[in-house]
Each structure stands twice: as structure tokens, then as C-alpha cells.
Design a protein around this motif. Structure first.
Motif, PDB file in Angstrom:
ATOM      1  N   ASP A  86     -10.223  -4.723  40.041  1.00  0.00           N
ATOM      2  CA  ASP A  86      -9.278  -5.596  40.746  1.00  0.00           C
ATOM      3  C   ASP A  86      -8.959  -5.044  42.128  1.00  0.00           C
ATOM      4  O   ASP A  86      -8.911  -5.794  43.109  1.00  0.00           O
ATOM      5  CB  ASP A  86      -7.985  -5.755  39.954  1.00  0.00           C
ATOM      6  CG  ASP A  86      -8.173  -6.532  38.673  1.00  0.00           C
ATOM      7  OD1 ASP A  86      -9.117  -7.346  38.608  1.00  0.00           O
ATOM      8  OD2 ASP A  86      -7.377  -6.329  37.745  1.00  0.00           O
ATOM      9  N   ARG A 118     -11.999  -5.560  44.428  1.00  0.00           N
ATOM     10  CA  ARG A 118     -12.141  -6.954  44.851  1.00  0.00           C
ATOM     11  C   ARG A 118     -11.074  -7.327  45.873  1.00  0.00           C
ATOM     12  O   ARG A 118     -11.353  -8.042  46.839  1.00  0.00           O
ATOM     13  CB  ARG A 118     -12.089  -7.893  43.646  1.00  0.00           C
ATOM     14  CG  ARG A 118     -13.371  -7.842  42.827  1.00  0.00           C
ATOM     15  CD  ARG A 118     -13.401  -8.831  41.684  1.00  0.00           C
ATOM     16  NE  ARG A 118     -12.376  -8.519  40.698  1.00  0.00           N
ATOM     17  CZ  ARG A 118     -11.393  -9.338  40.339  1.00  0.00           C
ATOM     18  NH1 ARG A 118     -11.291 -10.532  40.852  1.00  0.00           N
ATOM     19  NH2 ARG A 118     -10.508  -8.968  39.440  1.00  0.00           N
ATOM     20  N   ALA A 119      -9.856  -6.855  45.677  1.00  0.00           N
ATOM     21  CA  ALA A 119      -8.776  -7.153  46.633  1.00  0.00           C
ATOM     22  C   ALA A 119      -9.083  -6.538  47.993  1.00  0.00           C
ATOM     23  O   ALA A 119      -8.880  -7.173  49.034  1.00  0.00           O
ATOM     24  CB  ALA A 119      -7.445  -6.636  46.093  1.00  0.00           C
ATOM     25  N   ARG A 143     -11.905  -8.509  49.763  1.00  0.00           N
ATOM     26  CA  ARG A 143     -11.480  -9.830  50.251  1.00  0.00           C
ATOM     27  C   ARG A 143     -10.302  -9.740  51.225  1.00  0.00           C
ATOM     28  O   ARG A 143      -9.796 -10.759  51.677  1.00  0.00           O
ATOM     29  CB  ARG A 143     -11.113 -10.728  49.078  1.00  0.00           C
ATOM     30  CG  ARG A 143     -12.333 -11.049  48.228  1.00  0.00           C
ATOM     31  CD  ARG A 143     -11.956 -11.913  47.067  1.00  0.00           C
ATOM     32  NE  ARG A 143     -13.063 -12.147  46.176  1.00  0.00           N
ATOM     33  CZ  ARG A 143     -13.964 -13.117  46.300  1.00  0.00           C
ATOM     34  NH1 ARG A 143     -13.867 -13.966  47.299  1.00  0.00           N
ATOM     35  NH2 ARG A 143     -14.937 -13.249  45.438  1.00  0.00           N
ATOM     36  N   ARG A 166      -2.494  -5.916  48.483  1.00  0.00           N
ATOM     37  CA  ARG A 166      -2.596  -5.165  47.236  1.00  0.00           C
ATOM     38  C   ARG A 166      -1.522  -4.090  47.203  1.00  0.00           C
ATOM     39  O   ARG A 166      -1.083  -3.605  48.243  1.00  0.00           O
ATOM     40  CB  ARG A 166      -3.985  -4.581  47.048  1.00  0.00           C
ATOM     41  CG  ARG A 166      -4.427  -3.608  48.088  1.00  0.00           C
ATOM     42  CD  ARG A 166      -5.888  -3.208  47.875  1.00  0.00           C
ATOM     43  NE  ARG A 166      -6.264  -2.108  48.714  1.00  0.00           N
ATOM     44  CZ  ARG A 166      -6.730  -2.212  49.945  1.00  0.00           C
ATOM     45  NH1 ARG A 166      -6.859  -3.405  50.482  1.00  0.00           N
ATOM     46  NH2 ARG A 166      -7.051  -1.154  50.639  1.00  0.00           N
ATOM     47  N   HIS A 184      -4.144 -12.644  37.227  1.00  0.00           N
ATOM     48  CA  HIS A 184      -3.716 -12.962  38.592  1.00  0.00           C
ATOM     49  C   HIS A 184      -3.398 -14.460  38.610  1.00  0.00           C
ATOM     50  O   HIS A 184      -4.294 -15.276  38.378  1.00  0.00           O
ATOM     51  CB  HIS A 184      -4.826 -12.643  39.591  1.00  0.00           C
ATOM     52  CG  HIS A 184      -5.071 -11.182  39.750  1.00  0.00           C
ATOM     53  ND1 HIS A 184      -5.929 -10.482  38.930  1.00  0.00           N
ATOM     54  CD2 HIS A 184      -4.547 -10.290  40.623  1.00  0.00           C
ATOM     55  CE1 HIS A 184      -5.938  -9.214  39.305  1.00  0.00           C
ATOM     56  NE2 HIS A 184      -5.105  -9.069  40.334  1.00  0.00           N
ATOM     57  N   ILE A 244      -7.766 -13.528  42.798  1.00  0.00           N
ATOM     58  CA  ILE A 244      -8.218 -12.830  44.006  1.00  0.00           C
ATOM     59  C   ILE A 244      -9.312 -13.647  44.683  1.00  0.00           C
ATOM     60  O   ILE A 244      -9.348 -13.750  45.900  1.00  0.00           O
ATOM     61  CB  ILE A 244      -8.702 -11.405  43.655  1.00  0.00           C
ATOM     62  CG1 ILE A 244      -7.510 -10.545  43.211  1.00  0.00           C
ATOM     63  CG2 ILE A 244      -9.409 -10.761  44.842  1.00  0.00           C
ATOM     64  CD1 ILE A 244      -7.884  -9.173  42.690  1.00  0.00           C
ATOM     65  N   GLY A 277      -3.164 -12.167  46.028  1.00  0.00           N
ATOM     66  CA  GLY A 277      -3.068 -10.719  46.173  1.00  0.00           C
ATOM     67  C   GLY A 277      -3.044  -9.990  44.833  1.00  0.00           C
ATOM     68  O   GLY A 277      -2.772 -10.575  43.792  1.00  0.00           O
ATOM     69  N   HIS A 278      -3.347  -8.712  44.891  1.00  0.00           N
ATOM     70  CA  HIS A 278      -3.256  -7.832  43.722  1.00  0.00           C
ATOM     71  C   HIS A 278      -1.879  -7.168  43.801  1.00  0.00           C
ATOM     72  O   HIS A 278      -1.740  -6.016  44.186  1.00  0.00           O
ATOM     73  CB  HIS A 278      -4.393  -6.806  43.752  1.00  0.00           C
ATOM     74  CG  HIS A 278      -4.452  -5.928  42.552  1.00  0.00           C
ATOM     75  ND1 HIS A 278      -4.716  -6.409  41.296  1.00  0.00           N
ATOM     76  CD2 HIS A 278      -4.259  -4.601  42.408  1.00  0.00           C
ATOM     77  CE1 HIS A 278      -4.707  -5.408  40.439  1.00  0.00           C
ATOM     78  NE2 HIS A 278      -4.422  -4.308  41.097  1.00  0.00           N
TER      79      HIS A 278
END
Length: 107
Positions: free
Chosen positions: A21, A24-25, A28, A32, A71, A75, A80-81
Motif C-alpha cells: 500500500d 502504491r501510494a 501514484r 500517505r 481504502h 489508491i 490517500g493511504h
């Protein structure tokens, strides 16, 4: 507590569950912050935010009722994380929702 400060993860296994996670955040470029799994489950009273049923604390994925973090805005869709964007969910509900914005158990 580790070294006088609060650890962001309770164990190596807990850390390993969140690495994807966070990656990936970062890729992108979405917001986070550290996520505290235990706090999320306590905050959400161990209830799945997708179906409203109780989450089995002793289950482990891939058991359908196992606890996972979802989420709300995925994401992949720009969410957002962050603690504000994460809710407790069953493994099955979270897997079924995938990266959709809108989902219901009947769908």
C-alpha cells in the motif's frame, strides 16, 4: 514502544502487510501517513464498513471473515493511504469491492 517511542507496526509481519500500500501510494503521488491497524479496528469497533457485520478477530486471510483494511477511495482512484481513508473490512468484502468506489454486498 521501541527505544522510547511508539512503533508504527507491532511486528515485522504487520509491517510486511502494509508495504504494498505504501509503495502504491508513493508511486501514484497520493497522500500517505503511518497506518496503525489495531487503531483502525478499534475505531471501527471490529465491524466491516462494507456489510456492517462483525469481523472475526481470530481469522486469518484468506478466510472470508478475516480482518483487512480497505481504502474507501482506492489508491488506484487517487485516494490517500491515510487513517481517514482506511476502514475495517472482511477479507471477502474487501476482495469483492476491489478498486471500485461504490459497492454493496448485494452487487
Amino acid at each position: 514502544m521501541r527505544g522510547g517511542s511508539v512503533a508504527s507496526h507491532c511486528s515485522r509481519a504487520c509491517y510486511d502487510r502494509t508495504k504494498g500500500d505504501v509503495r502504491r501510494a508513493r508511486e501514484r503521488a497520493v497522500e500517505r501517513e503511518p497506518i496503525y491497524r489495531a487503531r483502525v479496528f478499534q475505531r471501527d469497533d471490529w465491524r466491516c464498513h462494507l456489510c456492517g457485520e462483525a469481523i472475526d478477530r481470530s481469522s486469518v486471510a484468506p478466510s472470508p471473515l478475516a480482518p483487512t483494511l480497505d481504502h474507501v477511495v482506492p489508491i488506484a482512484k487517487g485516494g490517500g493511504h491515510t487513517m481517514a481513508n482506511i476502514r475495517a473490512a472482511h477479507f471477502l468484502c474487501n476482495s469483492s469491492k476491489s478498486d471500485q468506489l461504490e459497492w454493496s454486498p448485494a452487487a
